[in-house]
Design a protein around this motif. Structure first.
Motif, PDB file in Angstrom:
ATOM      1  N   UNK A  67      48.638  15.073  56.551  1.00  0.00           N
ATOM      2  CA  UNK A  67      49.086  13.952  55.739  1.00  0.00           C
ATOM      3  C   UNK A  67      50.244  14.342  54.822  1.00  0.00           C
ATOM      4  N   UNK A  68      50.218  15.559  54.274  1.00  0.00           N
ATOM      5  CA  UNK A  68      51.283  15.932  53.333  1.00  0.00           C
ATOM      6  C   UNK A  68      52.660  15.993  54.000  1.00  0.00           C
ATOM      7  N   UNK A  69      52.710  16.099  55.315  1.00  0.00           N
ATOM      8  CA  UNK A  69      53.990  16.127  56.026  1.00  0.00           C
ATOM      9  C   UNK A  69      54.632  14.741  56.048  1.00  0.00           C
ATOM     10  N   UNK A  70      53.825  13.686  56.144  1.00  0.00           N
ATOM     11  CA  UNK A  70      54.361  12.336  56.324  1.00  0.00           C
ATOM     12  C   UNK A  70      54.060  11.381  55.170  1.00  0.00           C
ATOM     13  N   UNK A  71      53.390  11.842  54.129  1.00  0.00           N
ATOM     14  CA  UNK A  71      53.025  10.967  53.011  1.00  0.00           C
ATOM     15  C   UNK A  71      54.275  10.353  52.380  1.00  0.00           C
ATOM     16  N   UNK A  96      41.599  12.908  51.991  1.00  0.00           N
ATOM     17  CA  UNK A  96      40.786  14.054  51.539  1.00  0.00           C
ATOM     18  C   UNK A  96      40.826  15.244  52.493  1.00  0.00           C
ATOM     19  N   UNK A  97      41.049  14.988  53.771  1.00  0.00           N
ATOM     20  CA  UNK A  97      41.101  16.062  54.764  1.00  0.00           C
ATOM     21  C   UNK A  97      42.539  16.446  55.109  1.00  0.00           C
ATOM     22  N   UNK A 156      33.109  18.935  51.938  1.00  0.00           N
ATOM     23  CA  UNK A 156      34.027  19.132  50.821  1.00  0.00           C
ATOM     24  C   UNK A 156      33.441  18.494  49.563  1.00  0.00           C
ATOM     25  N   UNK A 157      33.629  19.123  48.406  1.00  0.00           N
ATOM     26  CA  UNK A 157      33.117  18.505  47.174  1.00  0.00           C
ATOM     27  C   UNK A 157      33.867  17.225  46.857  1.00  0.00           C
ATOM     28  N   UNK A 158      33.159  16.255  46.253  1.00  0.00           N
ATOM     29  CA  UNK A 158      33.799  14.995  45.858  1.00  0.00           C
ATOM     30  C   UNK A 158      34.762  15.250  44.717  1.00  0.00           C
ATOM     31  N   UNK A 159      35.847  14.504  44.716  1.00  0.00           N
ATOM     32  CA  UNK A 159      36.845  14.662  43.640  1.00  0.00           C
ATOM     33  C   UNK A 159      36.564  13.756  42.498  1.00  0.00           C
TER      34      UNK A 159
END
Length: 159
Positions: A67-71, A96-97, A156-159
């Motif tokens: 996601x960080x590539x296309x956000x 989140x993933x 994964x822990x909740x944020x």
């Protein structure tokens, strides 16, 4: 077998950046003295480019990437392992993933048979099993790394 389905993804977004006319690339002296609102910089739109890799998961052009590539991207281009370049659009995000799903955009009426991989599941993995990652980071062709599966089914822990 996986390499033909590996793609390079280039994305571009527009961001607003504050530019301080008193700051040079090599000297922060003036920025420290003139950083108050009176001497503050001005805002301008700049193009921010990102580069990453992805994998074709469907012969019609569905791609799984980070996601960080296309956000926030306004334009996404996908380069196939054979050198062909296609525009793509964002179809879904799993923030989140850090996952994103893209779709290659073809001209109306055109179809392309693309290479693809079959995704596995966590049930297919065993702790300590070898894993190989193939990608095209920073536009490097056929980058391969290996490691071991360190966890299966971890939450994964909740944020």
């Amino acid at each position: 077998a996986v390499l033909p389905a590996t793609v390079t993804i280039g994305a571009e977004r527009v961001a607003v950046k504050e530019v301080n006319p008193f700051r040079s690339l090599h000297d922060d002296f003036f920025s420290d003295w003139f950083s108050d609102p009176f001497f503050g910089g001005f805002r301008r739109a700049v193009r921010v480019k990102s580069l990453g890799s992805g994998i074709l998961v469907d012969k019609r052009g569905w791609i799984l990437t980070n996601d960080h590539v296309v956000a926030g991207a306004q334009e996404i281009l996908v380069t196939l392992s054979d050198g062909r370049i296609f525009p793509a659009k964002l179809k879904g995000r799993g923030v989140p993933l850090d996952l994103a799903l893209l779709e290659i955009v073809l001209p109306k009426g055109e179809s392309v048979d693309l290479p693809s991989v079959t995704l596995g599941t966590a049930e297919d993995l065993a702790l300590g099993e070898w894993a190989i990652a193939i990608g095209a980071p920073s536009n490097l062709e056929a980058s391969v790394t290996a490691g071991v599966i360190s966890a299966v089914g971890r939450r994964l822990p909740a944020r």
